[in-house]
Design an enzyme around this catalytic site. Structure first.
Site, PDB file in Angstrom:
ATOM      1  N   ILE A  21       0.551  -1.267  -0.137  1.00  0.00           N
ATOM      2  CA  ILE A  21      -0.308   0.102   0.099  1.00  0.00           C
ATOM      3  C   ILE A  21       0.956   1.305  -0.125  1.00  0.00           C
ATOM      4  O   ILE A  21       0.149   2.485  -0.210  1.00  0.00           O
ATOM      5  CB  ILE A  21      -1.119   0.391   0.904  1.00  0.00           C
ATOM      6  CG1 ILE A  21       0.083  -0.505   2.355  1.00  0.00           C
ATOM      7  CG2 ILE A  21      -2.335  -1.094   0.820  1.00  0.00           C
ATOM      8  CD1 ILE A  21      -0.930   0.214   3.524  1.00  0.00           C
TER       9      ILE A  21
ATOM     10  N   HIS B 182       9.237 -10.573   4.421  1.00  0.00           N
ATOM     11  CA  HIS B 182       8.577 -10.328   2.839  1.00  0.00           C
ATOM     12  C   HIS B 182       9.528 -10.529   1.325  1.00  0.00           C
ATOM     13  O   HIS B 182      10.742  -9.676   2.252  1.00  0.00           O
ATOM     14  CB  HIS B 182       6.998  -9.071   3.272  1.00  0.00           C
ATOM     15  CG  HIS B 182       7.491  -7.890   4.012  1.00  0.00           C
ATOM     16  ND1 HIS B 182       8.564  -8.021   5.282  1.00  0.00           N
ATOM     17  CD2 HIS B 182       8.144  -6.552   3.289  1.00  0.00           C
ATOM     18  CE1 HIS B 182       8.755  -7.166   5.326  1.00  0.00           C
ATOM     19  NE2 HIS B 182       9.142  -6.226   4.293  1.00  0.00           N
TER      20      HIS B 182
END
Ligand code: AMP
Ligand code: ZN
Length: 136
Positions: free
Chosen positions: A31, A99
């Protein structure tokens, strides 16, 4: 991990724009809004980073990274990808759930995804002697 934002994404408590999902991994849009197509790939099982995960988790994540990279090139008209990871706060990790960042790339897209370093402080041979592993 109760307070982990990415664990909350895995459980559905926090919503995400899912790009891919299988039994062990999830990929969703980052995001940050910093570059077009920024994707994160995470293991569903919480671990902090590459120093903390086992080889099965790493294998699952990298298989998913490859699947997504191939999808971007074969189906989405991209030419390549940058694959980025920060493992530990010292390396700039801000979310403590492992991640891999995928940045889709097109030829001549003008994106600078490679760090520009300021120059080494030590002679390469000096560092090499310190970090070389016993196996070689
Ligand atoms: P890093 O600094 O390598 O740990 O990257 C963490 C990334 O997670 C950043 O690029 C953030 O934009 C991204 N991020 C944080 N919260 C969320 C969220 N709720 N959904 C998607 N991406 C997120
Ligand atoms: Zn987590």
């Amino acid at each position: 991990m109760e307070e982990c934002i990415f664990c909350k994404i895995v459980s559905g408590e926090v919503s995400s724009m899912k790009v891919y999902e299988d039994e062990y991994t999830l990929a969703f849009m980052d995001i940050a809004g910093d570059v077009d197509g920024h994707i994160l790939v995470i293991p569903k099982e919480h671990c902090k980073n590459i120093l903390d995960c086992n080889y099965h988790v790493l294998n699952d994540i990298m298989n998913t990274v490859k699947k997504i990279a191939e999808h971007l090139v074969e189906n989405c008209r991209y030419d390549g990808v940058n694959i980025l990871n920060a493992s530990d706060e010292s390396a700039g990790q801000s979310v403590p759930h492992f991640h891999i960042h995928i940045i889709p790339r097109r030829n001549n897209d003008g994106i600078d995804a490679w760090p520009v370093f300021e120059g080494a402080n030590c002679e390469i041979e000096e560092i090499y002697r310190k970090i070389k592993m016993d196996e070689c």
